[in-house]
Design a protein around this motif. Sequence first.
Motif, PDB file in Angstrom:
ATOM      1  N   LEU A   1       0.790  -1.155   0.072  1.00  0.00           N
ATOM      2  CA  LEU A   1       0.023  -0.029  -0.136  1.00  0.00           C
ATOM      3  C   LEU A   1       0.904   1.364   0.001  1.00  0.00           C
ATOM      4  CD1 LEU A   1      -2.655  -1.062   2.538  1.00  0.00           C
ATOM      5  CD2 LEU A   1      -3.117  -0.832  -0.104  1.00  0.00           C
ATOM      6  N   LEU A   2       2.023   1.287   0.815  1.00  0.00           N
ATOM      7  CA  LEU A   2       2.867   2.374   0.522  1.00  0.00           C
ATOM      8  C   LEU A   2       3.372   2.673  -0.775  1.00  0.00           C
ATOM      9  CD1 LEU A   2       4.925   1.818   4.155  1.00  0.00           C
ATOM     10  CD2 LEU A   2       3.342   3.706   3.297  1.00  0.00           C
ATOM     11  N   ARG A   3       3.574   1.621  -1.486  1.00  0.00           N
ATOM     12  CA  ARG A   3       4.220   1.668  -2.949  1.00  0.00           C
ATOM     13  C   ARG A   3       2.942   2.394  -3.788  1.00  0.00           C
ATOM     14  NH1 ARG A   3       8.603  -1.258  -4.650  1.00  0.00           N
ATOM     15  NH2 ARG A   3       9.430  -2.673  -2.794  1.00  0.00           N
ATOM     16  N   CYS A   4       1.836   2.225  -3.381  1.00  0.00           N
ATOM     17  CA  CYS A   4       0.853   2.834  -4.131  1.00  0.00           C
ATOM     18  C   CYS A   4       0.633   4.275  -3.852  1.00  0.00           C
ATOM     19  CB  CYS A   4      -0.523   2.238  -3.683  1.00  0.00           C
ATOM     20  SG  CYS A   4      -0.906   0.579  -4.237  1.00  0.00           S
ATOM     21  N   TYR A   5       1.429   4.859  -2.897  1.00  0.00           N
ATOM     22  CA  TYR A   5       1.634   6.379  -2.885  1.00  0.00           C
ATOM     23  C   TYR A   5       3.218   6.832  -2.979  1.00  0.00           C
ATOM     24  CZ  TYR A   5      -2.750   8.411  -0.892  1.00  0.00           C
ATOM     25  OH  TYR A   5      -3.756   8.935  -0.619  1.00  0.00           O
ATOM     26  N   THR A   6       3.899   5.913  -3.434  1.00  0.00           N
ATOM     27  CA  THR A   6       5.314   6.373  -3.639  1.00  0.00           C
ATOM     28  C   THR A   6       5.849   5.811  -4.988  1.00  0.00           C
ATOM     29  OG1 THR A   6       6.189   4.460  -2.418  1.00  0.00           O
ATOM     30  CG2 THR A   6       5.860   6.519  -1.322  1.00  0.00           C
ATOM     31  N   VAL A   7       5.887   4.590  -5.223  1.00  0.00           N
ATOM     32  CA  VAL A   7       6.435   3.980  -6.502  1.00  0.00           C
ATOM     33  C   VAL A   7       5.596   4.249  -7.726  1.00  0.00           C
ATOM     34  CG1 VAL A   7       7.403   1.579  -7.342  1.00  0.00           C
ATOM     35  CG2 VAL A   7       8.064   2.438  -4.953  1.00  0.00           C
ATOM     36  N   GLU A   8       4.315   3.760  -7.316  1.00  0.00           N
ATOM     37  CA  GLU A   8       3.377   3.769  -8.653  1.00  0.00           C
ATOM     38  C   GLU A   8       3.146   5.077  -9.061  1.00  0.00           C
ATOM     39  OE1 GLU A   8       2.596   1.157 -10.323  1.00  0.00           O
ATOM     40  OE2 GLU A   8       3.302  -0.524  -8.742  1.00  0.00           O
ATOM     41  N   PRO A   9       2.994   5.863  -8.314  1.00  0.00           N
ATOM     42  CA  PRO A   9       2.476   7.367  -8.686  1.00  0.00           C
ATOM     43  C   PRO A   9       3.916   7.964  -9.464  1.00  0.00           C
ATOM     44  CG  PRO A   9       1.860   7.207  -6.318  1.00  0.00           C
ATOM     45  CD  PRO A   9       2.627   6.043  -6.675  1.00  0.00           C
ATOM     46  N   ALA A  10       5.009   7.478  -9.179  1.00  0.00           N
ATOM     47  CA  ALA A  10       6.343   7.772  -9.918  1.00  0.00           C
ATOM     48  C   ALA A  10       6.268   7.410 -11.298  1.00  0.00           C
ATOM     49  CB  ALA A  10       7.340   7.582  -9.205  1.00  0.00           C
ATOM     50  N   ARG A  11       5.701   6.149 -11.505  1.00  0.00           N
ATOM     51  CA  ARG A  11       5.445   5.440 -12.601  1.00  0.00           C
ATOM     52  C   ARG A  11       4.256   6.380 -13.467  1.00  0.00           C
ATOM     53  NH1 ARG A  11       1.574   2.876 -15.398  1.00  0.00           N
ATOM     54  NH2 ARG A  11       2.137   1.423 -16.938  1.00  0.00           N
ATOM     55  N   GLN A  12       3.186   6.668 -12.942  1.00  0.00           N
ATOM     56  CA  GLN A  12       2.127   7.321 -13.511  1.00  0.00           C
ATOM     57  C   GLN A  12       2.711   8.726 -13.837  1.00  0.00           C
ATOM     58  OE1 GLN A  12      -1.857   7.646 -11.631  1.00  0.00           O
ATOM     59  NE2 GLN A  12      -1.433   9.990 -11.584  1.00  0.00           N
ATOM     60  N   ASP A  13       3.679   9.370 -13.159  1.00  0.00           N
ATOM     61  CA  ASP A  13       4.366  10.554 -13.716  1.00  0.00           C
ATOM     62  C   ASP A  13       5.270  10.621 -14.628  1.00  0.00           C
ATOM     63  OD1 ASP A  13       2.810  11.791 -11.689  1.00  0.00           O
ATOM     64  OD2 ASP A  13       4.199  11.878 -10.137  1.00  0.00           O
ATOM     65  N   HIS A  14       5.581   9.410 -15.216  1.00  0.00           N
ATOM     66  CA  HIS A  14       6.729   9.009 -16.127  1.00  0.00           C
ATOM     67  C   HIS A  14       8.016   9.444 -15.307  1.00  0.00           C
ATOM     68  CE1 HIS A  14       4.476   8.040 -19.893  1.00  0.00           C
ATOM     69  NE2 HIS A  14       3.373   8.560 -19.094  1.00  0.00           N
ATOM     70  N   ALA A  15       8.230   9.037 -13.944  1.00  0.00           N
ATOM     71  CA  ALA A  15       9.490   9.735 -13.374  1.00  0.00           C
ATOM     72  C   ALA A  15       9.972   8.599 -12.551  1.00  0.00           C
ATOM     73  CB  ALA A  15       9.119  10.801 -12.509  1.00  0.00           C
ATOM     74  N   ALA A  16       9.582   7.135 -12.815  1.00  0.00           N
ATOM     75  CA  ALA A  16      10.206   6.349 -11.868  1.00  0.00           C
ATOM     76  C   ALA A  16      11.686   6.269 -12.185  1.00  0.00           C
ATOM     77  CB  ALA A  16       9.452   5.011 -12.503  1.00  0.00           C
TER      78      ALA A  16
END
Length: 467
Positions: free
Chosen positions: A395-410
């Motif tokens: 769940l923490l990844r859903c507020y950190t890692v996954e949003p970075a992917r959505q932002d094209h910034a992973a």
Amino acid sequence: MRTADGHARNAPADLILRGGPVHTLAPGGRGAGATAVALRDGLVARVGDDSEVLALAGPATEVVDLAGRAVLPGINDSHLHATWLGALWPDTLFGEQAAPGPPPERPLLDDGRRRRAILRAGDLLASLGITSYTEPGLGPGEDHGRTGAFGTSVAEQYRALAAEGLLRARVTVLWLYGELDGPSDLENYLAGLAATDGATSDARWLRFAGVKIFADGIPPMRSAYTHHCYADGVRPSLLVGGADDAEREANLARMILAAHRAGRQVGVHATGDRSIDIMLDAVERARREHDVDLGHYVIHGDLVTGPQLRRMAALGVGLNTQPEIALRTRALVDDALGPGPAAAAWPLREAFDAGVPLCLSSDAPVLSPDWRRQIAAADAWMGPADDPRARMERLLRCYTVEPARQDHAASWKGTLAPGMAADLCVLEADPLALTPAELPDVTVEMTVVDGRIVHDRAASPRTTEPV
């Protein structure tokens, strides 16, 4: 003798945090067991145990003793109307009620008020550990909107604040060519897509990523575009303009295709399964024409189905949703649709199992921007976990890692590996030692963006401008 690169790697850090668990959330468990992190020039310089990291301490290095407090990557609220939040806070549309009510009338009537609202939101978000967020819908469709919080002038205020170095968090913007929560038409959409300028001086601080389209409304208001029958016989239409359902569906698909051809990401507000079908068909066609993953995503997705989730995973389409809305509106969805489809709504566990890129967000000021509440709500919605620690980390990844992917910034933010952006938050307790239900009571102690401390609960407030 050290090389120049060796000198750079071993140069003194600007800021070191040591003496507590550092959860990097990096791929492959890199950095597991770390107790310290060093930051230099806005980037993570080193992660490891205290002795490894303190080797980078120099005469000018600020060293923070965590005293057991925990470090996480900075929180990214990937669907948050910050300007509107700054105007309305501490009020929200839901308040303490089970359903959203009319917002307070606090219109932002000039650029000065819009600027102050953005800065006020920035201070609030810094206090919550939020280092990135997405403004999901600013643009000409709302230039005459009654709130003053979503028009082109708001985008210009963001440009100005970014140029002045006054943003407290990194911002991603989706352009809006129709009305917020309202209609749009193909002609104005295509004109806006061709005319708006997304250039910024530093895309790491302000990035215009793509467009937002309102496909439909929400189930409790009988406005989700769904294959199900509403209990009272209501038959909703798409919000996209057209003479009949077939033309409206075709126009929605044309909008998505046009954005994809222009290289723009699309976030589609789609709560009904029928509207999600149309979006996925359009994305599938777009990928056949030009097979590039632009990170398109469904916003809310209340009535998304298992087969649709599997299609989304295959197409790289993400889901951005707010679990607290699910908890609060469950009875209203039952009233609208009956117990069958309502019982299957918001299938978060199935989204995880299908491998869908899943972001949790607040939709503030619809709800509070407090991400801890959304994680607790997601856990409650999914039911008991076989491995609570693994559930919390996911769940923490859903507020950190996954949003970075959505932002094209992973590639440069969302984790705390060396070389990544020095964006982090410090919690008073280790979240991986807690249940999600306990998380809302855990204090955010410190927030760091680009290597700068922008919130420190133990120190004086660090504000940008008077508000």
